[in-house]
Design a protein around this motif. Sequence first.
Motif, short mmCIF file in Angstrom:
data_model
loop_
_atom_site.label_atom_id
_atom_site.label_comp_id
_atom_site.label_asym_id
_atom_site.label_seq_id
_atom_site.Cartn_x
_atom_site.Cartn_y
_atom_site.Cartn_z
N GLY A 105 -25.29 -12.12 -11.60
CA GLY A 105 -24.10 -11.69 -12.32
C GLY A 105 -23.83 -10.20 -12.25
N GLY A 106 -24.85 -9.41 -11.97
CA GLY A 106 -24.68 -7.95 -11.93
C GLY A 106 -23.72 -7.47 -10.86
N TRP A 107 -23.47 -8.29 -9.84
CA TRP A 107 -22.54 -7.87 -8.78
C TRP A 107 -21.13 -7.67 -9.31
N LEU A 108 -20.80 -8.33 -10.40
CA LEU A 108 -19.47 -8.15 -11.00
C LEU A 108 -19.22 -6.70 -11.39
N LYS A 109 -20.30 -5.96 -11.66
CA LYS A 109 -20.16 -4.56 -12.07
C LYS A 109 -20.09 -3.61 -10.87
N SER A 110 -20.22 -4.15 -9.67
CA SER A 110 -20.27 -3.31 -8.48
C SER A 110 -18.97 -3.28 -7.69
N SER A 111 -18.00 -4.11 -8.08
CA SER A 111 -16.74 -4.15 -7.35
C SER A 111 -15.66 -4.76 -8.23
N ASP A 112 -14.43 -4.29 -8.05
CA ASP A 112 -13.29 -4.89 -8.74
C ASP A 112 -12.92 -6.23 -8.11
N ASP A 113 -13.45 -6.49 -6.93
CA ASP A 113 -13.16 -7.74 -6.23
C ASP A 113 -14.49 -8.40 -5.87
N CYS A 114 -15.02 -9.17 -6.83
CA CYS A 114 -16.30 -9.86 -6.63
C CYS A 114 -16.08 -11.36 -6.79
N ARG A 115 -16.44 -12.10 -5.77
CA ARG A 115 -16.27 -13.55 -5.79
C ARG A 115 -17.63 -14.22 -5.60
N TYR A 116 -17.84 -15.33 -6.31
CA TYR A 116 -19.10 -16.06 -6.23
C TYR A 116 -18.90 -17.39 -5.51
N ALA A 117 -19.91 -17.78 -4.73
CA ALA A 117 -19.90 -19.07 -4.05
C ALA A 117 -21.28 -19.69 -4.18
N LEU A 118 -21.35 -20.92 -4.67
CA LEU A 118 -22.61 -21.66 -4.77
C LEU A 118 -22.59 -22.75 -3.71
N LEU A 119 -23.52 -22.65 -2.76
CA LEU A 119 -23.55 -23.56 -1.61
C LEU A 119 -24.75 -24.50 -1.70
N ASP A 120 -24.64 -25.62 -1.01
CA ASP A 120 -25.74 -26.58 -0.96
C ASP A 120 -26.88 -26.03 -0.10
N GLY A 121 -28.12 -26.34 -0.52
CA GLY A 121 -29.26 -25.96 0.30
C GLY A 121 -30.25 -25.08 -0.43
N GLY A 122 -31.35 -24.80 0.25
CA GLY A 122 -32.41 -23.99 -0.32
C GLY A 122 -32.41 -22.56 0.20
N HIS A 123 -33.51 -21.86 0.01
CA HIS A 123 -33.58 -20.44 0.29
C HIS A 123 -33.36 -20.11 1.77
N PHE A 124 -33.78 -20.99 2.66
CA PHE A 124 -33.66 -20.70 4.09
C PHE A 124 -32.50 -21.44 4.75
N GLU A 125 -31.65 -22.05 3.96
CA GLU A 125 -30.53 -22.83 4.51
C GLU A 125 -29.62 -21.97 5.39
N PHE A 126 -29.46 -20.70 5.04
CA PHE A 126 -28.55 -19.82 5.77
C PHE A 126 -28.93 -19.68 7.24
N LEU A 127 -30.21 -19.89 7.57
CA LEU A 127 -30.65 -19.74 8.96
C LEU A 127 -29.94 -20.69 9.90
N ASP A 128 -29.51 -21.84 9.40
CA ASP A 128 -28.84 -22.84 10.23
C ASP A 128 -27.34 -22.62 10.32
#
Length: 259
Positions: A211-234
């Motif tokens: 949640g702290g990223w909301l304080k770092s930019s006036d334009d902060c968007r969140y996305a919750l994706l399916d998968g685990g910690h290493f899912e991004f590798l694929d």
Amino acid sequence: MTTPSPTRPKKPRSLLRRPDPDAAARLFCFPYSGCGASMYQRWPRWIGHVEVCLIQPPSRQNRIRDAHYETYEALAAALVEDLAPYLDTPFAFFGHCGGALPGVELTRQLDAAGLPVPRRVFVSSQVAPHDGPYGRLLEMNSDGLRDELATIITSLGGEPNGSLIEMGLELLVNDIEANKRYHVDAPLRLPCGITAIGWADDPEIPIQLMGGWLKSSDDCRYALLDGGHFEFLDAPAELLTEIELDMTDKTATPTPGDA
């Protein structure tokens, strides 16, 4: 008499491959702690009109003989010079876990120098700098890090063995130390948008901690994706869709609890 062809610019040491000069937009990807740029081997070269450019920090793979950068501030300072010729088109940074924070620091330094800044910073599974340093690996001893390195190697499709793990252990330790050193007392205000990406089955950094990223930019968007910690590798389609979306459009800004 033949006309000599124009000399192609030399590929910076900080990039695994030379960017396409005709790219309409670029996404610079930072590797995960203990890894090199080849960890993105399963990613496409292009995400729509966006070229994927792989950052190669020192002390790994083809830069194994280069001294470790030690701090994200030092890494960013070197990248300001190396990447400057390729910031002539819309661009963004992507990083996962410890690999997300160098992009944040690089954005800060580009802004301070009056240079082009990214359209977006994509931070995956990482807390904001003022909420860190945070992470299970930061508290591990050497035995625990050896086990973690074996997991990372397996996730990358490799076969962990004693010599490979021992060779990578020093790099992982140095990368983690750089993470530990990076902390700010107050939120960094970035001059660009932030997309904070969490993973539904990731116990390492739940999206509720981001949640702290909301304080770092006036334009902060969140996305919750399916998968685990290493899912991004694929390079899952969901992730690539989020990247392409934010490189072209503005979207609404939900809170972490709504993601």
